[in-house]
Design a protein around this motif. Structure first.
Motif, PDB file in Angstrom:
ATOM      1  N   VAL A 195     -54.980 -37.594 -69.883  1.00 49.86           N
ATOM      2  CA  VAL A 195     -54.417 -36.280 -69.579  1.00 49.86           C
ATOM      3  C   VAL A 195     -54.655 -35.398 -70.796  1.00 49.86           C
ATOM      4  CG1 VAL A 195     -52.346 -34.973 -68.976  1.00 49.86           C
ATOM      5  CG2 VAL A 195     -52.639 -37.320 -68.112  1.00 49.86           C
ATOM      6  N   TYR A 196     -55.412 -34.334 -70.624  1.00 51.64           N
ATOM      7  CA  TYR A 196     -55.700 -33.422 -71.735  1.00 51.64           C
ATOM      8  C   TYR A 196     -54.891 -32.134 -71.601  1.00 51.64           C
ATOM      9  CZ  TYR A 196     -59.587 -35.606 -74.287  1.00 51.64           C
ATOM     10  OH  TYR A 196     -60.352 -36.409 -75.093  1.00 51.64           O
ATOM     11  N   THR A 197     -54.399 -31.656 -72.737  1.00 49.49           N
ATOM     12  CA  THR A 197     -53.642 -30.402 -72.773  1.00 49.49           C
ATOM     13  C   THR A 197     -54.364 -29.402 -73.664  1.00 49.49           C
ATOM     14  OG1 THR A 197     -52.310 -30.978 -74.721  1.00 49.49           O
ATOM     15  CG2 THR A 197     -51.512 -31.745 -72.565  1.00 49.49           C
ATOM     16  N   ASN A 198     -54.142 -28.141 -73.407  1.00 50.05           N
ATOM     17  CA  ASN A 198     -54.728 -27.079 -74.220  1.00 50.05           C
ATOM     18  C   ASN A 198     -53.754 -26.693 -75.325  1.00 50.05           C
ATOM     19  OD1 ASN A 198     -56.039 -24.858 -75.301  1.00 50.05           O
ATOM     20  ND2 ASN A 198     -55.415 -23.482 -73.655  1.00 50.05           N
ATOM     21  N   ILE A 199     -54.071 -27.095 -76.542  1.00 55.92           N
ATOM     22  CA  ILE A 199     -53.249 -26.706 -77.695  1.00 55.92           C
ATOM     23  C   ILE A 199     -54.040 -25.841 -78.682  1.00 55.92           C
ATOM     24  CG2 ILE A 199     -51.742 -28.724 -77.552  1.00 55.92           C
ATOM     25  CD1 ILE A 199     -53.454 -29.921 -79.876  1.00 55.92           C
TER      26      ILE A 199
END
Length: 288
Positions: free
Chosen positions: A149-153
């Motif tokens: 699961v990738y998040t935009n930080i």
């Protein structure tokens, strides 16, 4: 139904692999203590005896770029390649191959959409060090299937901190409702105070020790409300220009639950950043 047997949050320093495998004059003076801490942390996953790993991380502009930047993305491929060339060159990270848990990926995507998260997906996702480093530290034999699961930080506009917490709560609910008799560990990695390319990058500790102290306290005590009362997209610039990675820690606080104290906490002040390691056992203890 599936059981969440461990919730784990940690930093993902890409230099660990090179430092831990170096010998002789090439071995850094801090390596032995770092290895000791990581091996103790590793046991918290081992004792949970998981069948599947849900891995939360953030692509460091390796595959995802400004032409198409998802806020939250779930990989749903049968296999995932890693790492990228610059990670091999700069940090000595090995090339790796991960098996995907496709049915859990599909379940999280379908049910996540229905829960109000417009999740992106990828059948051709390549994994970077935000996920490979915790595999190296926690499960070096790399024998378990994963759901990345990738998040935009990194690329504004970013989701707000509360949205990360909400996604963490949703991931926990979805995994626990997955109709499969599997033991699942949810692992996420982020940053405490961190400066990249700025004047505070290389010091004896992280750029903002006071933020690090408060962050460890918030995480270890499960103080989501207190954390959300102080942490905003604007405030995260102050401890260091890459501190927005702390929102992945906040996501993991959402997974663990409000007021849920960590069962395992450890930190290591490592020149330009503080390493941090947290484990929760939802059922009160790991497998014998």
């Amino acid at each position: 139904m599936a059981e969440v047997v461990a919730v784990i949050a940690s930093t993902h320093h890409p230099f660990y692999y090179r430092a831990s495998t170096a010998t002789g004059e090439d071995r850094p003076p801090f390596a032995d203590e770092w290895v000791r801490k990581v091996e103790a942390f590793r046991q918290t996953l081992t004792r949970a005896d998981p069948d599947v790993l849900v891995m939360v991380g953030s692509d460091h502009f390796h595959q995802l770029w400004l032409d198409n930047m998802p806020q939250f993305l779930v990989g749903k491929a049968p296999f995932y390649d890693a790492n990228f060339y610059n990670e091999e060159r700069e940090f000595g990270l090995p090339r790796m191959l991960f098996k995907g848990q496709e049915d859990l990926s599909a379940y999280i995507l379908r049910e996540g959409l229905d829960a109000g998260f417009d999740l992106a997906f990828s059948n051709e996702l390549r994994i970077d060090h935000s996920i490979t480093c915790p595999i190296i530290t926690l499960r070096p034999q790399n024998d378990l299937p994963i759901v990345p699961v990738y998040t935009n930080i990194f690329a504004p506009p970013l989701p707000r901190p509360g949205r990360f917490v909400a996604l963490g709560r949703t991931i926990r609910q979805l995994v626990e409702s997955w109709p499969a008799d599997r033991r699942v560990a949810i692992i996420g990695t982020g940053h405490l105070s961190l400066e990249l390319g700025g004047p505070r990058q290389f010091g004896p500790h992280g750029p903002d020790p006071e933020f690090d102290r408060k962050a460890v306290e918030w995480i270890s005590t499960g103080d989501i409300e207190g954390c959300l009362s102080e942490v905003t997209l604007d405030s995260l610039w102050e401890p260091g220009n890459a501190t927005h990675g702390f929102m992945d820690f906040m996501l993991m606080m959402g997974v663990a639950g409000e007021g849920r104290k960590a069962d395992y906490v450890d930190t290591y002040d490592l020149f330009h950043t503080m390493e941090a390691y947290f484990t929760w056992y939802p059922s009160g203890g790991g497998s014998a």
